[in-house]
Each structure stands twice: as structure tokens, then as C-alpha cells.
Design a protein around this motif. Structure first.
Motif, mmCIF file in Angstrom:
data_model
loop_
_atom_site.group_PDB
_atom_site.id
_atom_site.type_symbol
_atom_site.label_atom_id
_atom_site.label_comp_id
_atom_site.label_asym_id
_atom_site.label_seq_id
_atom_site.Cartn_x
_atom_site.Cartn_y
_atom_site.Cartn_z
ATOM 1 N N PHE A 11 44.477 19.577 50.045
ATOM 2 C CA PHE A 11 45.466 20.401 49.344
ATOM 3 C C PHE A 11 45.111 20.478 47.865
ATOM 4 O O PHE A 11 44.395 19.629 47.329
ATOM 5 N N ALA A 12 45.624 21.499 47.210
ATOM 6 C CA ALA A 12 45.352 21.718 45.792
ATOM 7 C C ALA A 12 46.452 21.097 44.951
ATOM 8 O O ALA A 12 47.640 21.195 45.278
ATOM 9 N N GLY A 13 46.035 20.471 43.852
ATOM 10 C CA GLY A 13 47.016 19.883 42.947
ATOM 11 C C GLY A 13 47.641 20.903 42.013
ATOM 12 O O GLY A 13 48.781 20.757 41.588
ATOM 13 N N ILE A 14 46.878 21.955 41.695
ATOM 14 C CA ILE A 14 47.372 23.021 40.817
ATOM 15 C C ILE A 14 47.003 24.368 41.424
ATOM 16 O O ILE A 14 46.066 24.480 42.224
ATOM 17 N N LEU A 15 47.742 25.382 41.052
ATOM 18 C CA LEU A 15 47.488 26.747 41.487
ATOM 19 C C LEU A 15 47.199 27.620 40.275
ATOM 20 O O LEU A 15 47.780 27.416 39.196
ATOM 21 N N LEU A 16 46.300 28.572 40.459
ATOM 22 C CA LEU A 16 46.039 29.561 39.420
ATOM 23 C C LEU A 16 46.691 30.870 39.838
ATOM 24 O O LEU A 16 46.383 31.424 40.893
ATOM 25 N N GLU A 17 47.608 31.344 39.028
ATOM 26 C CA GLU A 17 48.312 32.600 39.273
ATOM 27 C C GLU A 17 47.982 33.590 38.158
ATOM 28 O O GLU A 17 47.465 33.210 37.101
ATOM 29 N N GLY A 18 48.309 34.847 38.392
ATOM 30 C CA GLY A 18 48.080 35.867 37.370
ATOM 31 C C GLY A 18 47.480 37.114 37.961
ATOM 32 O O GLY A 18 47.515 37.352 39.174
ATOM 33 N N GLY A 19 46.884 37.926 37.102
ATOM 34 C CA GLY A 19 46.297 39.179 37.548
ATOM 35 C C GLY A 19 45.863 40.023 36.370
ATOM 36 O O GLY A 19 45.908 39.600 35.212
ATOM 37 N N GLY B 281 43.806 25.933 43.700
ATOM 38 C CA GLY B 281 43.880 26.996 44.699
ATOM 39 C C GLY B 281 44.133 28.337 44.044
ATOM 40 O O GLY B 281 44.905 28.440 43.086
ATOM 41 N N VAL B 282 43.460 29.373 44.557
ATOM 42 C CA VAL B 282 43.630 30.743 44.075
ATOM 43 C C VAL B 282 43.987 31.609 45.277
ATOM 44 O O VAL B 282 43.127 31.920 46.104
ATOM 45 N N TYR B 283 45.258 31.974 45.391
ATOM 46 C CA TYR B 283 45.689 32.792 46.523
ATOM 47 C C TYR B 283 45.336 34.262 46.311
ATOM 48 O O TYR B 283 44.856 34.930 47.218
ATOM 49 N N SER B 284 45.611 34.765 45.143
ATOM 50 C CA SER B 284 45.315 36.169 44.856
ATOM 51 C C SER B 284 45.264 36.364 43.348
ATOM 52 O O SER B 284 45.797 35.558 42.580
ATOM 53 N N PHE B 285 44.599 37.421 42.951
ATOM 54 C CA PHE B 285 44.545 37.801 41.544
ATOM 55 C C PHE B 285 44.501 39.329 41.533
ATOM 56 O O PHE B 285 43.444 39.941 41.500
ATOM 57 N N THR B 286 45.666 39.937 41.597
ATOM 58 C CA THR B 286 45.769 41.351 41.916
ATOM 59 C C THR B 286 45.851 42.221 40.675
ATOM 60 O O THR B 286 46.061 41.748 39.552
ATOM 61 N N MET C 53 39.823 25.365 46.245
ATOM 62 C CA MET C 53 40.220 25.379 47.643
ATOM 63 C C MET C 53 40.364 26.826 48.126
ATOM 64 O O MET C 53 40.938 27.653 47.413
ATOM 65 N N GLU C 54 39.848 27.100 49.311
ATOM 66 C CA GLU C 54 39.950 28.449 49.867
ATOM 67 C C GLU C 54 41.392 28.718 50.294
ATOM 68 O O GLU C 54 41.967 27.979 51.103
ATOM 69 N N ARG C 55 41.974 29.776 49.736
ATOM 70 C CA ARG C 55 43.338 30.143 50.082
ATOM 71 C C ARG C 55 43.457 31.620 50.481
ATOM 72 O O ARG C 55 44.328 31.968 51.272
ATOM 73 N N GLY C 56 42.596 32.456 49.981
ATOM 74 C CA GLY C 56 42.659 33.866 50.366
ATOM 75 C C GLY C 56 42.341 34.075 51.840
ATOM 76 O O GLY C 56 42.917 34.940 52.494
ATOM 77 N N GLY C 57 41.414 33.275 52.393
ATOM 78 C CA GLY C 57 41.072 33.359 53.811
ATOM 79 C C GLY C 57 41.646 32.221 54.623
ATOM 80 O O GLY C 57 41.016 31.774 55.589
ATOM 81 N N MET C 58 42.832 31.752 54.256
ATOM 82 C CA MET C 58 43.443 30.619 54.940
ATOM 83 C C MET C 58 43.677 30.905 56.420
ATOM 84 O O MET C 58 43.452 30.032 57.277
#
Length: 260
Positions: free
Chosen positions: A136-144, A54-59, A102-107
Motif C-alpha cells: 500500500f502507498a503511504g501518500i497519494l499524489l493528486e492534481g492535474g 500512489g498516482v491514481y490519475s492526473f487529468t 505503486m501502480e494504481r491506474g491499472g489496479m
């Protein structure tokens, strides 16, 4: 007359201004390819099923504004929607067999649509078909985007002879991208990777400054052009390089492995 020959030659090097309609006709819209498409495609296949991520944001975490020669600019130096390119790089990694994004930005939009479907089926359909559960996502990608350094390298050269001169200048900026993979079940940071990309700008110009007719008339002509590497392409290249390095770093740490 021979004194005007260098001026006429220099003026002949200048280009003809085109109308906006002509520019649109000569530069039609085109699909933007991945800068590192070959490197992403050549990643070996994963040994096992694709990982759900899942990728929620990458700001943009730099706070940098677009460089200007005059007043301060309100535009940001880099894009504010870099998660689009992160998702695109994850989907293209290894021909698309590494990650199931997995789509998370437009949840919120997905939840609203599911509620609308459920309500419509309950009110207007005799036989209701239950919606499939969301994965559901097993891992999340965070950062920016964590760094944007302007004028890391500058320089140029020029010469003038009898009022006729030419010059060239260049400037290099640097953008830095950071990513980390986080386990959803434990919250542990599995790995962290960063990559940087240079953004080059080049300017070339020529000018003539002459006195003619016994020094009573002045002729001055200038021409030049500037080439700026697109910042968005540089940011996208850095993101794709980070995704590639992240996969290989996970192999080195034993988090996953190649099929071959």
C-alpha cells in the motif's frame, strides 16, 4: 528581365515538398528524453528509505479544446494521460531513490491477474505458493492540468516595398499544472505546488505581388514556415518542474530531508 529577378530569388527560398516515405526516412522514431532530466537527476538523495506513493490519475481539468482557425475542434488542447509523465518524473527524481511508485491506474488489471494466478495454482498445481501481499502507498499524489491560456502574448512585424514583402508573427500560450501530496493515514494535504510553462509559436513568411508585361499579367508568390513548440513537451516540462519543487517544498516544511 531584371523585374523578375526578385521573384525568382524569393521562389528559390521555398523548400521542396517531400513524400511521406521520405519524411519517415528522415525522421525515424526516437525515445523521448525528459525535458528536465538533469534537474531531476541532481536532486540530493533522501535521508531514509524511498517513500511509497500512489498516482491514481492526473487529468486535464481545463476543458480547453485545441486552437483552430476554422470550425471548433473536438481534440483537447492538452494530453488526457498526463499521469504517465508524473510517474516517470517520480521514478527519475534523485536517480530513483526518492519515490517507490505503486501502480494504481491499472489496479483492476492487477487484481484480475492475481485472481487468475490463484485460480490456476489451486486447480492445476499440487503445491500452491501464496501470492505476496500488495504493497500500500503511504501518500497519494493528486492534481492535474489546471490551466491552459491561449494567446497570452501575441505580436509581429512586417514590411512591403514595391510589391515585395515579408512578415513575422508570434504567439505564446501558457499551461499550468498543480500537484498536492495527501497523507493516506490522516487524509491531510501535506503540501500543494503549482508550476506553469509557456508554449511559443512563431510564423515567418514572404510574398511577391507584381504586374508584368505592361500591367496585363499578375505574378503572385508566397512562401513561409511556422514553428510550434510541442504542447506535450511543455506539459511534461511543467509536470517535472512541479515534482522538483514539491520535493524542495517538503524539505522546507520539514516533511522529509536530504541525506546530505
Amino acid at each position: 528581365m531584371w523585374k523578375l529577378l526578385p521573384i525568382l530569388l524569393l521562389a528559390g527560398c521555398s523548400y521542396t515538398m517531400k513524400s511521406p516515405e521520405a519524411l519517415l526516412d528522415s525522421n525515424p522514431p526516437a525515445v523521448q528524453d525528459n525535458p528536465m532530466a538533469a534537474e531531476l537527476r541532481d536532486i540530493p538523495a533522501i535521508n531514509g528509505p524511498a517513500m511509497t506513493i500512489g498516482v491514481y490519475s492526473f487529468t486535464d481539468k481545463t476543458g480547453q479544446r485545441a486552437p483552430t482557425d476554422g470550425a471548433a475542434s473536438l481534440s483537447s488542447a492538452v494530453t488526457q494521460g498526463a499521469e504517465v509523465w508524473v510517474i516517470d518524473a517520480l521514478l527519475d527524481a534523485g536517480g530513483g531513490n526518492w519515490f517507490e511508485v505503486m501502480e494504481r491506474g491499472g489496479m483492476d488489471n492487477i487484481i484480475k491477474e492475481r485472481q487468475l494466478i490463484r485460480s490456476t495454482r489451486e486447480n492445476y498445481e499440487q503445491e500452491t505458493t501464496p501470492l505476496q501481499p500488495m504493497k500500500f502507498a503511504g501518500i497519494l499524489l493528486e492534481g492535474g492540468i489546471i490551466g491552459y491560456d491561449s494567446n497570452t502574448t501575441t505580436g509581429g512585424s512586417g514590411a512591403r516595398y514595391f510589391g515585395i514583402g515579408a512578415s513575422t508573427e508570434y504567439r505564446v500560450d501558457t499551461v499550468t499544472v498543480g500537484m498536492r501530496i495527501v497523507s493516506v493515514s490522516t487524509g491531510r494535504v501535506l503540501l500543494s505546488v503549482a508550476a506553469e510553462k509557456s508554449i511559443a509559436s512563431h510564423r515567418t513568411g514572404a510574398d511577391v505581388f507584381k504586374f508584368i508585361e505592361l500591367g496585363t499579367e499578375v505574378v503572385e508568390i508566397e512562401t513561409g514556415y511556422t514553428v510550434n513548440e510541442p504542447t506535450n513537451i511543455a506539459v511534461r516540462s511543467a509536470i517535472e518542474a512541479t515534482v522538483i519543487e514539491m520535493i524542495y517544498e517538503g524539505v522546507r516544511k520539514g516533511l522529509w530531508n536530504f541525506k546530505e
